[in-house]
Design an enzyme around this catalytic site. Structure first.
Site, PDB file in Angstrom:
ATOM      1  N   SER A 248       0.811  -1.209   0.000  1.00 40.38           N
ATOM      2  CA  SER A 248       0.000   0.000   0.000  1.00 40.38           C
ATOM      3  C   SER A 248       0.852   1.271   0.000  1.00 40.38           C
ATOM      4  CB  SER A 248      -0.956  -0.063   1.178  1.00 40.38           C
ATOM      5  OG  SER A 248      -2.118   0.629   0.848  1.00 40.38           O
ATOM      6  N   LYS A 252       4.101   2.142  -2.423  1.00 43.60           N
ATOM      7  CA  LYS A 252       4.451   3.324  -3.221  1.00 43.60           C
ATOM      8  C   LYS A 252       5.907   3.690  -2.922  1.00 43.60           C
ATOM      9  CE  LYS A 252      -0.164   5.288  -1.964  1.00 43.60           C
ATOM     10  NZ  LYS A 252      -1.169   4.608  -2.706  1.00 43.60           N
ATOM     11  N   TRP A 339     -10.381   0.373  -4.899  1.00 49.12           N
ATOM     12  CA  TRP A 339      -9.821   1.696  -4.596  1.00 49.12           C
ATOM     13  C   TRP A 339      -8.421   1.833  -5.205  1.00 49.12           C
ATOM     14  CZ3 TRP A 339     -11.110   6.372  -3.176  1.00 49.12           C
ATOM     15  CH2 TRP A 339     -10.291   7.192  -2.415  1.00 49.12           C
ATOM     16  N   HIS A 389      -8.046  -5.475   0.693  1.00 45.38           N
ATOM     17  CA  HIS A 389      -6.764  -4.775   0.819  1.00 45.38           C
ATOM     18  C   HIS A 389      -6.007  -5.325   2.036  1.00 45.38           C
ATOM     19  CE1 HIS A 389      -4.177  -1.324   0.140  1.00 45.38           C
ATOM     20  NE2 HIS A 389      -4.285  -0.950   1.407  1.00 45.38           N
TER      21      HIS A 389
HETATM   22  C1  GCU Z   1      -5.457   4.633   1.849  1.00 45.81           C
HETATM   23  C2  GCU Z   1      -4.900   5.426   0.698  1.00 45.81           C
HETATM   24  C3  GCU Z   1      -4.105   4.545  -0.251  1.00 45.81           C
HETATM   25  C4  GCU Z   1      -3.074   3.752   0.521  1.00 45.81           C
HETATM   26  C5  GCU Z   1      -3.754   2.998   1.649  1.00 45.81           C
HETATM   27  C6  GCU Z   1      -2.819   2.210   2.557  1.00 45.81           C
HETATM   28  O1  GCU Z   1      -6.455   3.782   1.400  1.00 45.81           O
HETATM   29  O2  GCU Z   1      -5.953   6.075   0.051  1.00 45.81           O
HETATM   30  O3  GCU Z   1      -3.461   5.324  -1.233  1.00 45.81           O
HETATM   31  O4  GCU Z   1      -2.376   2.892  -0.326  1.00 45.81           O
HETATM   32  O5  GCU Z   1      -4.436   3.907   2.471  1.00 45.81           O
HETATM   33  O6  GCU Z   1      -1.679   2.593   2.748  1.00 45.81           O
HETATM   34  O7  GCU Z   1      -3.300   1.215   3.137  1.00 45.81           O
END
Ligand code: GCU
Length: 408
Positions: A248, A252, A339, A389
């Site tokens: 997540s 990134k 998402w 997720h």
């Molecule tokens: C949120 C956010 C995402 C990210 C996620 C996470 O949902 O919008 O961009 O990847 O958190 O880190 O679990």
């Protein structure tokens, strides 16, 4: 809801494939000035341009000055996890900045191997103590998110917080496959909230404030390279065989770290979504605008100018993924994580293939998005797992197999 942030909730989200407007990705083999790249040498001279563009428009400029560090091994247990592992804890002090608390590495190395172990390198969200119920792990003392129903109180860990994320970290399985695991709480580098930079590395190593000043994702990526600096000094692991894994937001950061730091042997981005593996030009799920509204501290200020206009970005995320080439790259998504836009992540990975081809490396080897739980590809790999997720044992099984084939 995908976001519980009031501002972000007002921003429209598209989950309808038929409503995705047409878009064109920047060609991965064309330079900014329009020159066509046809060989490795040209690609390698194009890399700095891409890194500059991602620095100026997305993540912000990384500090380039070396930092002085002191490694202090705070504990070693030769018989951890029922005798299956050596557990070490190492504090990395940034000696020029005594006001900064150390970055604490938790390292598990499999016992009984004669060679230096290949190593998974990964940050965690809730403190090293959340990774395992192993009572020897020091509780994090930094600011922690108040998660886990009373296990973290006033942003401080309690004993009950031990192992609260262990479901995501199948340490015995990783060790049994011959891999070491190195992990750091990401909040050691910067606590994840808009004021977090004040007690993190950005408070001392800042690029001059401006549109391209670095954000928290850059800071976490920087920390990943500092983890690797330490691993290069530890004879129990093979620092030439590191698999950088991030989930997540940390996914990134892992992609950005892997793009910048060629010492990472392979990179895995688990459900990294927008600002990670998902192409920004595709209007589906989270958008740049959502990211900047909810997490104003993650990216550089310039990134906000693309909130309503991702087409104006001089780069898109497939070009970040391409900076991992020719090293093995795994992009993963989940069915119920719309998402993060599974198709957008697949397309990001797919669009890197021409670069891998310059090196004669096979890519995803399919043109259409695969069905759930059908990993595809070789050097570039992709899967969309069923479920939400998360990081599951299914994901880890694929990553271990990938590491066996591509890194070990
Ligand atoms: C949120 C956010 C995402 C990210 C996620 C996470 O949902 O919008 O961009 O990847 O958190 O880190 O679990």
């Amino acid at each position: 809801p995908a976001t519980n942030n009031a501002v972000a909730q007002k921003i429209p989200v598209n989950y309808d494939e038929s409503k995705v407007p047409p878009y064109t990705l920047p060609d991965v083999l064309t330079t900014k000035s329009g020159q066509r790249i046809t060989n490795r040498k040209q690609w390698e001279s194009h890399r700095p341009e891409l890194i500059r563009l991602f620095s100026e428009h997305v993540y912000g400029k990384m500090p380039t000055q070396p930092v002085k560090v002191r490694y202090q091994t705070t504990s070693v247990d030769e018989n951890a996890l029922g005798g299956k592992a050596i557990r070490k804890q190492i504090s990395v002090f940034f000696t020029e900045y005594p006001q900064l608390p150390p970055m604490n590495i938790l390292l598990y190395v499999p016992k009984g191997t004669t060679q230096r172990a290949p190593v998974f390198v990964s940050m965690n969200f809730q403190g090293n103590h959340s990774v395992s119920t192993d009572p020897g792990i020091a509780l994090a003392t930094r600011w922690l998110p108040n998660l886990g129903e009373g296990k973290v109180v006033n942003h401080q860990a309690t004993e009950a917080a031990r192992g609260m994320q262990d479901r995501r970290w199948p340490v015995p399985m990783i060790l049994a496959r011959g891999y070491a695991l190195a992990t750091v709480y990401y909040g050691d580098v910067e606590p994840d909230h808009p004021e977090g930079w004040k007690t993190g590395i950005r408070s001392v190593l800042s690029s001059p404030a401006g549109p391209d000043s670095w954000g928290a994702i850059g800071a976490w990526a920087w920390g990943m390279s500092r983890m690797l600096d330490y691993l290069e000094t530890d004879p129990s692991v093979n620092a030439k065989k590191t698999v950088l894994l991030g989930h997540s937001r940390i996914g990134k950061a892992a992609l950005w770290a892997g793009a910048l730091d060629l010492r990472f042997a392979a990179v895995i981005a688990n459900e990294s979504g927008e600002g990670g593996a998902a192409v920004a030009r595709r209007w589906y799920g989270e958008t740049i605008e959502h990211l900047n509204a909810q997490f104003p501290h993650w990216f550089c200020p310039q990134y906000r100018t693309y909130d309503n206009n991702p087409n104006a970005l001089p780069v898109d995320q497939h070009q970040l993924l391409a900076l991992i080439a020719p090293r093995p790259l795994y992009v993963a998504s989940a069915v119920e994580d719309q998402w993060a836009d599974p198709i957008g992540q697949f397309l990001g990975a797919k669009a890197t293939e021409p670069v891998y081809q310059l090196y004669g490396r096979p890519g995803l080897e399919v043109s259409d998005h695969p069905a759930a739980n059908q990993p595809v590809g070789k050097t570039i790999r992709y899967h969309m797992r069923t479920g939400v997720h998360d990081v599951t044992n299914y994901d880890w099984e694929q990553y271990l197999k990938f590491a066996d084939e591509q890194v070990k």
